[in-house]
Design a protein around this motif. Structure first.
Motif: not given
Length: 277
Positions: A33-35, A37, A40, A100-102
């Motif tokens: 899952v990419s957020d 932004t 990220e 997953d990214s943030k």
């Protein structure tokens, strides 16, 4: 680490003398899952036997671009820590795990000029922010490097001025706080509603946050300050390890999911100072 996904290194590219770009193919691209932004980042298992200051054995790096089966990330090679060693020695076929990214970059509606300030570790995020910017956006960018050979083209459809500085990055005193001070009259008048994004060494980032909050009058929604690394990681770890269980519990309780990160930092900063962090 958070939810993890298996990945394979498929290519390694030397972008500049101290920056490496690695392409990772995910075992299950649809599960990652990419957020979304442009700054990220992901946690990456790099074979570390010690935790970082946030308690992770993994290390976090900026996602510099997406590919059909995974993504690219960039690693600044400063020092001989586990992350830099992993990136320096990585070869196609190597296996790892990623989270997953943030991301943090979030320009509020109606904001004026975007001010991007960071050291070399922020350069991948700055490059992607500019690459994804719209033509009607205006940026003022300041990047400090330990070696100007690491400067590179930063293509963008936006209007952008880029100022390269020889400072910081653990080899010289950082100039970022002074740079922001010099931009006060030209770019940071609260009536202009500038948006300020800063990413650099953790202690330097906290000093910059304090300056913006106390002296500039910018609303919390108009700046995001991120500490990407610790100059004195041993001290940061020692402060945490020597804290009482009650102090640790009190610290963790201060971070609330119903507040923005910058709202949380209003409470966290005085607590960290009291801890001696």
């Amino acid at each position: 680490m958070e939810t993890t996904h298996g990945a394979t290194v498929t290519s390694v590219e030397q972008v500049t003398p101290h920056m490496v770009r690695l392409r990772l193919r995910l075992d299950e691209p649809g599960a990652w899952v990419s957020d979304g932004t442009p700054d990220e980042c992901v946690h990456v298992e790099v074979g570390a036997t010690t935790n970082d200051a946030d308690g992770h054995s993994a290390r976090h790096y900026t996602v510099s671009g997406h590919t059909p089966d995974g993504f690219e990330l960039e690693v600044f090679l400063h020092g001989d820590g586990p992350g830099a060693t992993w990136a320096r020695t990585a070869r196609p076929g190597d296996r790892t795990e990623v989270s997953d990214s943030k991301g943090y970059y979030a320009v509020p509606k109606g904001a004026g000029v975007r001010v991007l300030v960071g050291d070399a570790t922020a350069l991948p995020a700055i490059a992607r922010i500019l690459a994804e910017a719209a033509a009607d956006e205006v940026f003022h960018v300041v990047v400090e490097l330990s070696d100007l050979a690491d400067a590179r083209e930063l293509p963008t459809a936006a209007t952008a001025t880029v100022d390269w500085r020889l400072a910081g990055n653990g080899t010289r005193a950082s100039a970022l706080k002074a740079v922001l001070g010099a931009l006060r009259d030209s770019h940071l008048d609260p009536t202009d509603q500038a948006y300020v994004w800063v990413a650099c060494e953790a202690k330097e980032s906290r000093a910059i946050r304090q300056m913006l909050r106390r002296e500039y009058g910018l609303p919390l929604t108009h700046f995001r300050i991120v500490g990407y690394w610790h100059f004195d990681l041993a001290h940061a770890l020692r402060v945490w390890e020597e804290a009482s269980e009650q102090t640790k519990a009190d610290y963790l309780a201060l971070w609330r999911d119903d507040r923005s990160d910058e709202e949380n930092w209003v409470e966290l900063e005085p607590f960290l100072q009291k801890m001696g962090a």
